[in-house]
Design a protein around this motif. Structure first.
Motif, PDB file in Angstrom:
ATOM      1  N   GLU A   1       0.844  -1.187   0.000  1.00 41.83           N
ATOM      2  CA  GLU A   1       0.000   0.000   0.000  1.00 41.83           C
ATOM      3  C   GLU A   1       0.883   1.243   0.000  1.00 41.83           C
ATOM      4  OE1 GLU A   1      -2.487   1.676   3.486  1.00 41.83           O
ATOM      5  OE2 GLU A   1      -3.832   0.379   2.349  1.00 41.83           O
ATOM      6  N   ASP A   2       0.612   2.166  -0.919  1.00 42.25           N
ATOM      7  CA  ASP A   2       1.331   3.442  -1.032  1.00 42.25           C
ATOM      8  C   ASP A   2       2.848   3.266  -1.108  1.00 42.25           C
ATOM      9  OD1 ASP A   2      -1.134   4.728  -0.872  1.00 42.25           O
ATOM     10  OD2 ASP A   2      -0.998   4.902   1.314  1.00 42.25           O
ATOM     11  N   GLN A   3       3.300   2.135  -1.602  1.00 42.09           N
ATOM     12  CA  GLN A   3       4.719   1.820  -1.746  1.00 42.09           C
ATOM     13  C   GLN A   3       5.507   2.015  -0.445  1.00 42.09           C
ATOM     14  OE1 GLN A   3       6.246   4.053  -5.104  1.00 42.09           O
ATOM     15  NE2 GLN A   3       5.206   2.739  -6.566  1.00 42.09           N
ATOM     16  N   GLN A   4       4.816   1.829   0.715  1.00 44.22           N
ATOM     17  CA  GLN A   4       5.532   1.971   1.981  1.00 44.22           C
ATOM     18  C   GLN A   4       5.032   1.041   3.089  1.00 44.22           C
ATOM     19  OE1 GLN A   4       5.220   6.076   3.139  1.00 44.22           O
ATOM     20  NE2 GLN A   4       2.995   6.077   3.067  1.00 44.22           N
ATOM     21  N   ILE A   5       3.938   0.293   2.836  1.00 40.00           N
ATOM     22  CA  ILE A   5       3.418  -0.637   3.839  1.00 40.00           C
ATOM     23  C   ILE A   5       3.034  -1.936   3.146  1.00 40.00           C
ATOM     24  CG2 ILE A   5       1.534  -1.095   5.472  1.00 40.00           C
ATOM     25  CD1 ILE A   5       1.400   1.920   5.977  1.00 40.00           C
ATOM     26  N   VAL A   6       3.507  -3.056   3.712  1.00 41.24           N
ATOM     27  CA  VAL A   6       3.071  -4.361   3.230  1.00 41.24           C
ATOM     28  C   VAL A   6       1.898  -4.779   4.108  1.00 41.24           C
ATOM     29  CG1 VAL A   6       3.688  -6.775   2.846  1.00 41.24           C
ATOM     30  CG2 VAL A   6       5.407  -4.989   2.499  1.00 41.24           C
ATOM     31  N   LEU A   7       0.760  -5.027   3.476  1.00 41.49           N
ATOM     32  CA  LEU A   7      -0.430  -5.492   4.186  1.00 41.49           C
ATOM     33  C   LEU A   7      -0.548  -6.997   3.973  1.00 41.49           C
ATOM     34  CD1 LEU A   7      -3.001  -2.756   3.082  1.00 41.49           C
ATOM     35  CD2 LEU A   7      -1.713  -2.862   5.209  1.00 41.49           C
ATOM     36  N   VAL A   8      -0.569  -7.747   5.073  1.00 40.44           N
ATOM     37  CA  VAL A   8      -0.721  -9.199   5.001  1.00 40.44           C
ATOM     38  C   VAL A   8      -2.036  -9.560   5.672  1.00 40.44           C
ATOM     39  CG1 VAL A   8       0.249 -11.439   5.640  1.00 40.44           C
ATOM     40  CG2 VAL A   8       1.789  -9.539   5.091  1.00 40.44           C
ATOM     41  N   HIS A   9      -2.867 -10.278   4.942  1.00 40.27           N
ATOM     42  CA  HIS A   9      -4.160 -10.747   5.470  1.00 40.27           C
ATOM     43  C   HIS A   9      -4.066 -12.258   5.629  1.00 40.27           C
ATOM     44  CE1 HIS A   9      -8.484 -11.103   6.068  1.00 40.27           C
ATOM     45  NE2 HIS A   9      -8.431 -12.136   5.250  1.00 40.27           N
ATOM     46  N   LEU A  10      -4.229 -12.730   6.881  1.00 42.13           N
ATOM     47  CA  LEU A  10      -4.175 -14.160   7.163  1.00 42.13           C
ATOM     48  C   LEU A  10      -5.567 -14.648   7.554  1.00 42.13           C
ATOM     49  CD1 LEU A  10      -0.923 -14.238   9.340  1.00 42.13           C
ATOM     50  CD2 LEU A  10      -1.140 -14.662   6.875  1.00 42.13           C
TER      51      LEU A  10
END
Length: 193
Positions: free
Chosen positions: A98-107
């Protein structure tokens, strides 16, 4: 998690509140020290991992397995890596940048009726007994559970109004059908409960 000891039950209300506050502060500090933040529902857990601004998905090395998670930049030590505290549904779990600065991981949790104490087993635990879940909507429930909850809500409302519950209404209906089918019988002195 000092709230689980036998001594907790012997504390006064003020002492419990003080211990709970201290535990929340300790928990908050431990969670803030992690290289990621996370939140959960009964069905899933979401993780946010900050990465350098301008990071693209192709620069990341992300491994999501049934009991393992690793997130990092290619060619570097992972930002987070280890054994997951519980098993997940790999096919329903995802990640994105997201926004080239946060990795969002959905488990997506395998057991969707259990709170997690942590994401990775070697990280500090939270006290799952203190979790206050968000209010769920009836539409979130499966058909059978939803029907049961709606019946309970209806029966509770009927009792508050001094009216018969759904079960009592069914009994009365069955008795009325029987009476109309057998008009020769006298029910005037019958006690029906």
């Amino acid at each position: 998690m000092s709230t689980t000891g036998d001594d907790y039950d012997s504390l006064s209300k003020e002492e419990r509140e003080a211990r709970d506050k201290a535990d929340r502060e300790r928990e908050g500090a431990e969670q803030a020290a992690l290289p990621y933040s996370w939140k959960q529902q009964l069905a899933d857990a979401d993780i946010e991992i900050p990465v350098p601004k301008g990071t693209r998905a192709k620069q990341l090395d992300v491994i999501i397995q049934k009991k393992k998670l690793s997130v990092g930049l290619k060619g570097q030590e992972p930002i987070m890596s280890g054994e997951l505290c519980k098993e997940i549904k790999v096919e329903d779990s995802t990640w994105t940048v997201e926004d080239q600065q946060i990795v969002l991981v959905h488990l997506e949790k395998l057991n969707q009726q259990q709170w997690w104490e942590n994401i990775l087993t070697h990280h500090p635990k939270i006290d799952t007994k203190k979790i206050v879940p968000e209010n769920s909507r009836l539409s979130d429930l499966d058909g059978e559970t939803r029907g049961m909850v709606e019946k309970m809500m209806f029966d509770n409302q009927q009792k508050q109004l001094g009216k018969p519950t759904s079960d009592e209404m069914k009994k009365m209906e069955a008795i009325q059908k029987f009476q109309s089918a057998h008009p020769e019988l006298d029910f005037s002195n019958a006690k029906i409960s």
